[in-house]
Design a protein around this motif. Sequence first.
Motif, PDB file in Angstrom:
ATOM      1  N   MET A   1      14.857  -7.977 -16.590  1.00 35.17           N
ATOM      2  CA  MET A   1      15.427  -8.444 -15.338  1.00 35.17           C
ATOM      3  C   MET A   1      16.437  -7.491 -14.708  1.00 35.17           C
ATOM      4  SD  MET A   1      14.201 -11.643 -15.312  1.00 35.17           S
ATOM      5  CE  MET A   1      13.440 -12.718 -16.660  1.00 35.17           C
ATOM      6  N   GLU A  38      15.272 -14.140 -10.144  1.00 35.19           N
ATOM      7  CA  GLU A  38      14.131 -13.670 -10.459  1.00 35.19           C
ATOM      8  C   GLU A  38      13.015 -14.633 -10.240  1.00 35.19           C
ATOM      9  OE1 GLU A  38      13.107 -10.581 -10.949  1.00 35.19           O
ATOM     10  OE2 GLU A  38      14.951  -9.383 -11.082  1.00 35.19           O
ATOM     11  N   ALA A 108       4.771 -12.487 -17.916  1.00 32.72           N
ATOM     12  CA  ALA A 108       5.553 -11.548 -18.041  1.00 32.72           C
ATOM     13  C   ALA A 108       7.185 -11.904 -17.836  1.00 32.72           C
ATOM     14  CB  ALA A 108       5.484 -10.303 -16.953  1.00 32.72           C
ATOM     15  N   GLU A 111       8.291 -13.736 -21.141  1.00 30.17           N
ATOM     16  CA  GLU A 111       8.430 -12.862 -22.238  1.00 30.17           C
ATOM     17  C   GLU A 111      10.061 -12.347 -21.840  1.00 30.17           C
ATOM     18  OE1 GLU A 111       5.128 -10.112 -22.137  1.00 30.17           O
ATOM     19  OE2 GLU A 111       3.847 -11.301 -23.121  1.00 30.17           O
ATOM     20  N   GLU A 112      10.217 -11.990 -20.816  1.00 30.56           N
ATOM     21  CA  GLU A 112      11.477 -11.470 -20.457  1.00 30.56           C
ATOM     22  C   GLU A 112      12.563 -12.252 -20.652  1.00 30.56           C
ATOM     23  OE1 GLU A 112      11.510  -9.790 -16.277  1.00 30.56           O
ATOM     24  OE2 GLU A 112       9.682  -8.852 -16.927  1.00 30.56           O
ATOM     25  N   ASP A 115      12.797 -12.910 -24.647  1.00 34.77           N
ATOM     26  CA  ASP A 115      13.561 -11.826 -25.108  1.00 34.77           C
ATOM     27  C   ASP A 115      15.010 -11.835 -24.855  1.00 34.77           C
ATOM     28  OD1 ASP A 115      11.160 -10.907 -26.396  1.00 34.77           O
ATOM     29  OD2 ASP A 115      10.702  -9.349 -24.725  1.00 34.77           O
ATOM     30  N   GLY A 116      15.272 -11.794 -23.406  1.00 41.38           N
ATOM     31  CA  GLY A 116      16.858 -11.829 -23.140  1.00 41.38           C
ATOM     32  C   GLY A 116      17.703 -12.837 -23.740  1.00 41.38           C
TER      33      GLY A 116
END
Length: 247
Positions: A1, A38, A108, A111-112, A115-116
């Motif tokens: 990000m 985002e 996408a 996934e970010e 994970d984040g």
Amino acid sequence: MTDDVSRETPSAPEVARRVFPSDRFTLVERYAELLATEGVVRGLIGPREAPRLWDRHLLNCAVLGELLPQGATVCDIGSGAGLPGLVLAIARPDVRITLVEPLLRRTAFLEEVVDGLGLDTVEIFRGRAEELHGQRRFDVVTSRAVAPLERLLGWSMPLVAGSGALVAMKGSSITEEIEAAQDVLVHGGCGVPEVIVLGEGLLSSTTVAVRVPWADPTRVSWPLAVSRSPGAKNRPPQNRRKKRRPA
């Protein structure tokens, strides 16, 4: 990000602390920030939605967790920016969630976020729900603003385990949607749809959900082979509406 997005993230209302576990609150605040920044920049939510993220999106999705059994496996189809799937993953760390989304730019982002935030109970499947038919089954299949119930049944029910249910967030037209879906409900072997109002007395805007189980948990293929004599009619199921009040 990226960190160079300068949009204002709305502060969490006090009621949010009653909806989300205290040890998960920083996670949902971070997710709200990502949606307002985002999420807007990437076109996953509209810019006008950012100021009302909590009331119209995060809290409304979180109360759906009341309908998830302890330790359930959940499939969220058409996850988009993660509503309601990621919200449920934050609010209910005991459940395992599969996010199903066909678009690359959305997966996408998902996934970010996963994970984040370190959401290790979440997996992401890039594709359509139909691609999992015959391969996976879940205790609960969720969705939000994906399609009218008549079409949603065809995508969701093949993923529902025998003792499970479709649990979809819906609007005020759900009664009409159920009526329009009667043939699909009957011929598909679905049980009686149950309309449930969540968050009453807690949220400023309640959540309406419909829950559809299987009529016969031992027969869960889709479509079911229905043996009927010419001219025979199935009695269409009637929907039940009930309200869930906060404890």
